[in-house]
Design an enzyme around this catalytic site. Structure first.
Site, PDB file in Angstrom:
ATOM      1  N   TYR A 177       1.213  -1.366  -0.198  1.00  0.00           N
ATOM      2  CA  TYR A 177      -0.143   0.036  -0.515  1.00  0.00           C
ATOM      3  C   TYR A 177       0.445   1.151  -0.163  1.00  0.00           C
ATOM      4  CZ  TYR A 177      -3.864  -3.135   1.599  1.00  0.00           C
ATOM      5  OH  TYR A 177      -4.186  -4.548   1.466  1.00  0.00           O
TER       6      TYR A 177
HETATM    7  C1  LIG Z   1      -0.897  -8.358   0.818  1.00  0.00           C
HETATM    8  C2  LIG Z   1      -0.108  -9.246  -0.209  1.00  0.00           C
HETATM    9  C3  LIG Z   1      -1.762  -9.309  -1.079  1.00  0.00           C
HETATM   10  C4  LIG Z   1       0.139  -9.081  -1.390  1.00  0.00           C
HETATM   11  O1  LIG Z   1       0.785  -9.649  -2.122  1.00  0.00           O
HETATM   12  P1  LIG Z   1       2.523 -10.507  -2.965  1.00  0.00           P
HETATM   13  O2  LIG Z   1       1.514 -10.936  -4.361  1.00  0.00           O
HETATM   14  O3  LIG Z   1       2.713 -10.909  -2.058  1.00  0.00           O
HETATM   15  O4  LIG Z   1       2.956  -9.071  -3.069  1.00  0.00           O
HETATM   16  P2  LIG Z   1       3.464  -7.870  -3.358  1.00  0.00           P
HETATM   17  O5  LIG Z   1       2.783  -7.836  -5.114  1.00  0.00           O
HETATM   18  O6  LIG Z   1       3.566  -6.270  -3.140  1.00  0.00           O
HETATM   19  O7  LIG Z   1       4.737  -8.548  -4.729  1.00  0.00           O
HETATM   20  C5  LIG Z   1       5.861  -7.774  -3.390  1.00  0.00           C
HETATM   21  C6  LIG Z   1       6.947  -8.738  -3.453  1.00  0.00           C
HETATM   22  O8  LIG Z   1       7.256  -9.259  -4.581  1.00  0.00           O
HETATM   23  C7  LIG Z   1       8.434  -8.314  -5.314  1.00  0.00           C
HETATM   24  N1  LIG Z   1       7.687  -8.598  -6.130  1.00  0.00           N
HETATM   25  C8  LIG Z   1       7.213  -7.217  -6.830  1.00  0.00           C
HETATM   26  N2  LIG Z   1       7.933  -7.149  -8.849  1.00  0.00           N
HETATM   27  C9  LIG Z   1       8.025  -8.605  -8.898  1.00  0.00           C
HETATM   28  C10 LIG Z   1       8.079  -9.086 -10.312  1.00  0.00           C
HETATM   29  N3  LIG Z   1       7.933  -8.608 -11.245  1.00  0.00           N
HETATM   30  N4  LIG Z   1       9.141 -10.538 -10.243  1.00  0.00           N
HETATM   31  C11 LIG Z   1       9.838 -10.748  -8.664  1.00  0.00           C
HETATM   32  N5  LIG Z   1       9.359 -10.396  -7.600  1.00  0.00           N
HETATM   33  C12 LIG Z   1       8.810  -9.235  -7.718  1.00  0.00           C
HETATM   34  C13 LIG Z   1       9.163  -7.515  -4.098  1.00  0.00           C
HETATM   35  O9  LIG Z   1      10.263  -7.884  -4.607  1.00  0.00           O
HETATM   36  C14 LIG Z   1       8.416  -7.925  -3.426  1.00  0.00           C
HETATM   37  O10 LIG Z   1       9.231  -8.372  -2.529  1.00  0.00           O
HETATM   38  P3  LIG Z   1       9.382  -8.860  -0.672  1.00  0.00           P
HETATM   39  O11 LIG Z   1       7.962  -8.260   0.075  1.00  0.00           O
HETATM   40  O12 LIG Z   1      10.268  -9.346  -0.543  1.00  0.00           O
HETATM   41  O13 LIG Z   1       9.643  -7.146  -0.610  1.00  0.00           O
HETATM   42  C15 LIG Z   1      -0.105 -10.770   0.089  1.00  0.00           C
HETATM   43  O14 LIG Z   1       0.911 -10.694   0.492  1.00  0.00           O
HETATM   44  C16 LIG Z   1      -0.895 -11.191   0.805  1.00  0.00           C
HETATM   45  O15 LIG Z   1      -1.895 -11.531   0.853  1.00  0.00           O
HETATM   46  N6  LIG Z   1      -1.202 -11.232   2.487  1.00  0.00           N
HETATM   47  C17 LIG Z   1      -1.645 -11.636   3.320  1.00  0.00           C
HETATM   48  C18 LIG Z   1      -2.927 -10.972   3.524  1.00  0.00           C
HETATM   49  C19 LIG Z   1      -3.708  -9.615   3.458  1.00  0.00           C
HETATM   50  O16 LIG Z   1      -2.610  -8.875   4.333  1.00  0.00           O
HETATM   51  N7  LIG Z   1      -3.863  -9.470   2.788  1.00  0.00           N
HETATM   52  C20 LIG Z   1      -4.508  -7.743   2.585  1.00  0.00           C
HETATM   53  C21 LIG Z   1      -4.533  -7.283   3.815  1.00  0.00           C
HETATM   54  S1  LIG Z   1      -5.738  -5.642   4.248  1.00  0.00           S
END
Ligand SMILES: CC(C)(COP(=O)(O)OP(=O)(O)OC[C@H]1O[C@@H](n2cnc3c(N)ncnc32)[C@H](O)[C@@H]1OP(=O)(O)O)[C@@H](O)C(=O)NCCC(=O)NCCS
Length: 212
Positions: free
Chosen positions: A181
């Protein structure tokens, strides 16, 4: 193996509801069975004004459309079910247009009033916004950009002035949701907010639309 995003219709959300709720429960680390409490609410949300949902799938087929990282395409109506039939659901995001009869808006407005935010400021925030209600990626697929891709697709082309969301407070904002976010430019609307019936403090975050 290919990962692809699809917009989902209300019907497709209903068809994938069990899988989508399993993604939600595993991502949030909730106890098994939480799915059953949420099913009726997720279906009710599909009927709200401006509802939009995006899902991420992994398919064994090489010909899946819109590979993530490439030029993801919006599926044509009626084809999403076929494309996702043999694919694994990795992530889901949805939201809808906020409105005064919604519990979430009422709770947020009460919180802002208790903090003495002037009514014109509240009105400016709450008159035109998309509520980003759910955004979840299964733990095994987290950390490769899927959450950001889901959020960007969900928020693209929205007519609302703002996007708002609530997320649990976490010490030091140290989790992927908070990092995502902040990276997308969300700023604090209200911190430490308590929704009725939930002991956890939440942050309300928001930003103008569109995303850059
Ligand atoms: C929050 C959530 C949806 C984020 O999704 P995500 O796919 O894990 O994360 P992002 O898309 O932001 O990706 C971030 C990571 O991917 C990496 N990344 C981004 N683009 C990339 C790419 N093109 N290729 C490889 N890695 C990549 C980033 O470096 C980052 O790594 P880090 O977090 O280890 O620093 C997920 O982690 C989740 O479901 N969490 C639990 C539930 C939750 O909290 N939901 C929100 C409630 S309000």
């Amino acid at each position: 193996m290919a990962t692809f995003l699809l917009d989902m219709s209300p019907r497709e959300m209903a068809d994938h509801l069990g899988e989508a709720l399993r993604v939600y429960v595993s991502a949030m680390g909730y106890p098994p069975g939480t799915e059953r409490q949420r099913a009726a609410m997720w279906l009710e949300h599909t009927r709200r004004n401006g509802w939009k949902a995006v899902a991420a799938f992994r398919s064994g087929a090489d010909s899946a459309p819109g590979h993530l990282g490439g030029d993801t395409t919006v599926s044509e109506a009626g084809t999403a079910a076929a494309q996702s039939a043999d694919a694994e659901l990795l992530g889901v995001a949805y939201g809808y247009c906020g409105a005064p009869d919604q519990w979430w808006q009422q709770q947020v407005v009460l919180g802002l009033q208790r903090r003495n935010l002037p009514e014109p400021d509240i009105a400016r925030l709450m008159t035109s916004y998309f509520e980003l209600t759910e955004l979840h990626v299964v733990p095994s697929a987290q950390g490769s950009g899927l959450g950001e891709a889901l959020a960007r697709r969900l928020l693209s082309g929205r007519p609302e002035a703002n996007v708002l969301l609530s997320t649990p407070e976490t010490s030091g904002e140290a989790n992927r949701a908070w990092r995502l976010y902040r990276r997308l430019g969300f700023t604090d609307v209200m911190r430490g907010h308590h929704f009725t019936g939930d002991p956890r403090p939440f942050a309300i975050l928001g930003r103008p639309l569109p995303l850059p």
